[in-house]
Design a protein around this motif. Structure first.
Motif, mmCIF file in Angstrom:
data_model
loop_
_atom_site.group_PDB
_atom_site.id
_atom_site.type_symbol
_atom_site.label_atom_id
_atom_site.label_comp_id
_atom_site.label_asym_id
_atom_site.label_seq_id
_atom_site.Cartn_x
_atom_site.Cartn_y
_atom_site.Cartn_z
ATOM 1 N N LYS A 1 0.833 -1.201 0.000
ATOM 2 C CA LYS A 1 0.000 0.000 0.000
ATOM 3 C C LYS A 1 0.871 1.255 0.000
ATOM 4 O O LYS A 1 0.568 2.240 -0.680
ATOM 5 N N ASN B 1 2.407 1.779 -3.494
ATOM 6 C CA ASN B 1 1.400 2.308 -4.432
ATOM 7 C C ASN B 1 1.187 3.801 -4.212
ATOM 8 O O ASN B 1 1.122 4.579 -5.172
ATOM 9 N N TYR B 2 1.079 4.189 -2.945
ATOM 10 C CA TYR B 2 0.861 5.613 -2.649
ATOM 11 C C TYR B 2 2.096 6.428 -3.027
ATOM 12 O O TYR B 2 1.978 7.508 -3.617
ATOM 13 N N PHE C 1 4.547 5.851 -5.276
ATOM 14 C CA PHE C 1 4.771 6.022 -6.718
ATOM 15 C C PHE C 1 3.664 6.854 -7.365
ATOM 16 O O PHE C 1 3.895 7.503 -8.391
ATOM 17 N N THR C 2 2.482 6.864 -6.758
ATOM 18 C CA THR C 2 1.391 7.687 -7.283
ATOM 19 C C THR C 2 1.618 9.164 -7.013
ATOM 20 O O THR C 2 1.248 10.029 -7.824
ATOM 21 N N HIS C 3 2.281 9.470 -5.876
ATOM 22 C CA HIS C 3 2.364 10.878 -5.438
ATOM 23 C C HIS C 3 3.770 11.474 -5.455
ATOM 24 O O HIS C 3 3.905 12.687 -5.249
ATOM 25 N N ASP D 1 4.360 14.622 -7.412
ATOM 26 C CA ASP D 1 3.702 15.843 -6.952
ATOM 27 C C ASP D 1 4.719 16.840 -6.400
ATOM 28 O O ASP D 1 4.431 18.035 -6.263
#
Length: 239
Positions: free
Chosen positions: A205, A208-209, A211-213, A216
């Motif tokens: 989890k 995933n968070y 690499f997603t953010h 930013d």
């Protein structure tokens, strides 16, 4: 809780130059094994070395077949030292109370063990198993005793050794990382995984968070990427 764990790799070396460079800005207590390089750190201002009672006990374990009487006495006394930790654990002791118990109960045992070792050392061969056990104890007695001064300090390195065991097992399976850059990358991944474990965050989890953010933060320099560390995300209730 500020949960952090770090794995560091430097071209396959554990030499004194690596340790001195890595800890040059560190101030505080370091729990270590008996590796000789750490003796240099003990001489630096602001660093206090704490040695591991589990390592000390192992020397006496190895001496059982050589000099059972002396080895068993050393093991028995170290067991009494550990029993103070059990008392503190059963009490649910605060750091202050644990330090008090250590000073009142464990420290006198340590001093008695030191006096016994000094007396016995003259009667054994220095390079024999029991001689090495007594030599390790006496050579590190100051660093072994320091944990009694603060309830936050650990009596041994077992927590750290258990943490790096998967790394040691993995090394036996895949043998090599291929090159220094790959080994350094592996150390970074192990660091992230270790931080997740300490913070009780699911690694998948978090990845995933992350690499997603992570992108930013590419353009907004007012934001700190450290916000993405597992313990920070958990404190915010994101993970």
């Amino acid at each position: 809780m500020n949960c952090k764990k770090l794995f560091h790799y430097h071209e396959g070396s554990r030499g004194k130059e690596v340790a001195l460079e890595f800890f040059k800005d560190f101030k505080g207590a370091l729990g270590v094994d008996g590796y000789g390089v750490y003796d240099l750190l003990d001489k630096l201002d602001g660093i206090m070395i704490l040695c591991c009672w589990a390592h000390c006990r192992r020397y006496f374990d190895r001496a059982l077949n050589h000099d059972r009487k002396r080895a068993e006495h050393g093991i028995e006394q170290i067991g009494l030292i550990y029993s103070v930790e059990t008392i503190a654990d059963e009490e649910g002791a605060s750091y202050e109370r644990r330090a008090q118990l250590r000073q009142e109960l464990a420290y006198p045992i340590i001093r008695g063990l030191e006096a016994w070792a000094l007396n016995e050392q003259e009667a054994v061969m220095p390079k024999s198993p029991i001689g090495k056990a007594l030599g390790y104890l006496l050579g590190h007695i100051r660093q072994l005793s320091r944990y009694t001064t603060d309830g936050r300090y650990q009596i041994d390195n077992n927590f750290i050794e258990n943490s790096v065991r998967p790394l040691a097992l993995g090394r036996k399976n895949y043998l090599f990382c291929g090159n220094h850059d790959a080994a350094e990358d592996a150390a970074i991944i192990y660091t992230f995984m270790g931080c997740c474990k300490l913070a009780q965050v699911d690694v998948r989890k978090w990845l995933n968070y992350f690499f997603t953010h992570i992108h930013d933060y590419d353009e907004d320099y007012s934001r700190d990427p450290l916000e993405l560390l597992p313990h920070n995300l958990k404190q915010k209730g994101i993970l």
